[in-house]
Scaffold this motif. Structure first.
Motif, PDB file in Angstrom:
ATOM      1  N   LYS A  35       4.214  -6.701 -12.533  1.00 49.19           N
ATOM      2  CA  LYS A  35       3.756  -7.483 -13.704  1.00 49.19           C
ATOM      3  C   LYS A  35       2.694  -7.974 -13.731  1.00 49.19           C
ATOM      4  CE  LYS A  35       8.271 -10.184 -12.226  1.00 49.19           C
ATOM      5  NZ  LYS A  35       8.476 -11.736 -11.346  1.00 49.19           N
ATOM      6  N   VAL A  36       1.964  -6.750 -12.501  1.00 44.49           N
ATOM      7  CA  VAL A  36       0.297  -7.524 -12.584  1.00 44.49           C
ATOM      8  C   VAL A  36       0.141  -6.042 -13.274  1.00 44.49           C
ATOM      9  CG1 VAL A  36      -1.914  -8.054 -11.537  1.00 44.49           C
ATOM     10  CG2 VAL A  36       0.532  -9.397 -11.070  1.00 44.49           C
ATOM     11  N   GLU A  37      -1.224  -6.033 -14.017  1.00 39.35           N
ATOM     12  CA  GLU A  37      -1.511  -4.184 -15.025  1.00 39.35           C
ATOM     13  C   GLU A  37      -2.770  -4.411 -13.803  1.00 39.35           C
ATOM     14  OE1 GLU A  37      -3.301  -3.318 -18.493  1.00 39.35           O
ATOM     15  OE2 GLU A  37      -1.632  -4.362 -18.718  1.00 39.35           O
ATOM     16  N   ASN A  38      -3.289  -3.665 -13.767  1.00 38.28           N
ATOM     17  CA  ASN A  38      -4.300  -2.545 -12.679  1.00 38.28           C
ATOM     18  C   ASN A  38      -4.628  -3.099 -10.991  1.00 38.28           C
ATOM     19  OD1 ASN A  38      -5.760  -1.047 -14.555  1.00 38.28           O
ATOM     20  ND2 ASN A  38      -6.638  -2.663 -15.531  1.00 38.28           N
ATOM     21  N   MET A  39      -2.901  -3.437 -10.619  1.00 39.70           N
ATOM     22  CA  MET A  39      -2.842  -4.156  -8.773  1.00 39.70           C
ATOM     23  C   MET A  39      -4.148  -2.620  -7.982  1.00 39.70           C
ATOM     24  SD  MET A  39      -1.281  -6.147  -7.135  1.00 39.70           S
ATOM     25  CE  MET A  39      -0.104  -6.639  -7.970  1.00 39.70           C
ATOM     26  N   ASN A  40      -4.761  -3.703  -7.270  1.00 35.51           N
ATOM     27  CA  ASN A  40      -4.789  -2.431  -6.103  1.00 35.51           C
ATOM     28  C   ASN A  40      -4.442  -2.261  -5.611  1.00 35.51           C
ATOM     29  OD1 ASN A  40      -7.101  -1.324  -3.879  1.00 35.51           O
ATOM     30  ND2 ASN A  40      -8.665  -2.912  -4.732  1.00 35.51           N
ATOM     31  N   VAL A  72       1.411   1.925  -8.004  1.00 32.97           N
ATOM     32  CA  VAL A  72       0.190   0.659  -8.365  1.00 32.97           C
ATOM     33  C   VAL A  72      -0.940   1.735  -8.750  1.00 32.97           C
ATOM     34  CG1 VAL A  72       1.527  -1.045  -7.703  1.00 32.97           C
ATOM     35  CG2 VAL A  72      -0.400   0.050  -6.209  1.00 32.97           C
ATOM     36  N   ASN A  73      -1.274   2.661  -7.938  1.00 29.87           N
ATOM     37  CA  ASN A  73      -1.979   3.459  -8.118  1.00 29.87           C
ATOM     38  C   ASN A  73      -2.378   3.923  -9.013  1.00 29.87           C
ATOM     39  OD1 ASN A  73      -5.415   3.221  -6.947  1.00 29.87           O
ATOM     40  ND2 ASN A  73      -4.683   5.461  -6.207  1.00 29.87           N
TER      41      ASN A  73
END
Length: 86
Positions: A35-40, A72-73
């Motif tokens: 649900k989150v863009e550019n998650m670390n 996520v990367n």
């Protein structure tokens, strides 16, 4: 490794390569990164900690877990490397 894979532990994709246990997830099992863009990729330290606890218990000693890559990367799969277990 066979027993862990048969028990569906670690995504059924645990193997040993070059003296290290390699754990691979073919998909992200966590809901928040979806649900989150550019998650670390630090978010994936939760999974790394899970592997650390699992294999530290199995080998009765502290192990090292390295996040090699994560979905996520932007990778196609999550890869964790478990070492220092012998």
């Amino acid at each position: 490794m066979n027993l862990l894979n048969e028990a569906d532990i670690g995504g059924r994709n645990l193997h040993i390569f070059d003296g290290k246990i390699i754990a691979v997830y073919k998909k992200c099992y966590c809901n928040i990164p979806k649900k989150v863009e550019n998650m670390n990729k630090k978010y994936c330290e939760c999974s790394a900690g899970w592997y650390m606890r699992l294999f530290s218990e199995v080998f009765e000693k502290s192990v090292t877990v390295t996040i090699v890559d994560t979905i996520v990367n932007g990778a196609s799969e999550c890869v964790f490397e478990i070492s220092d277990y012998v």
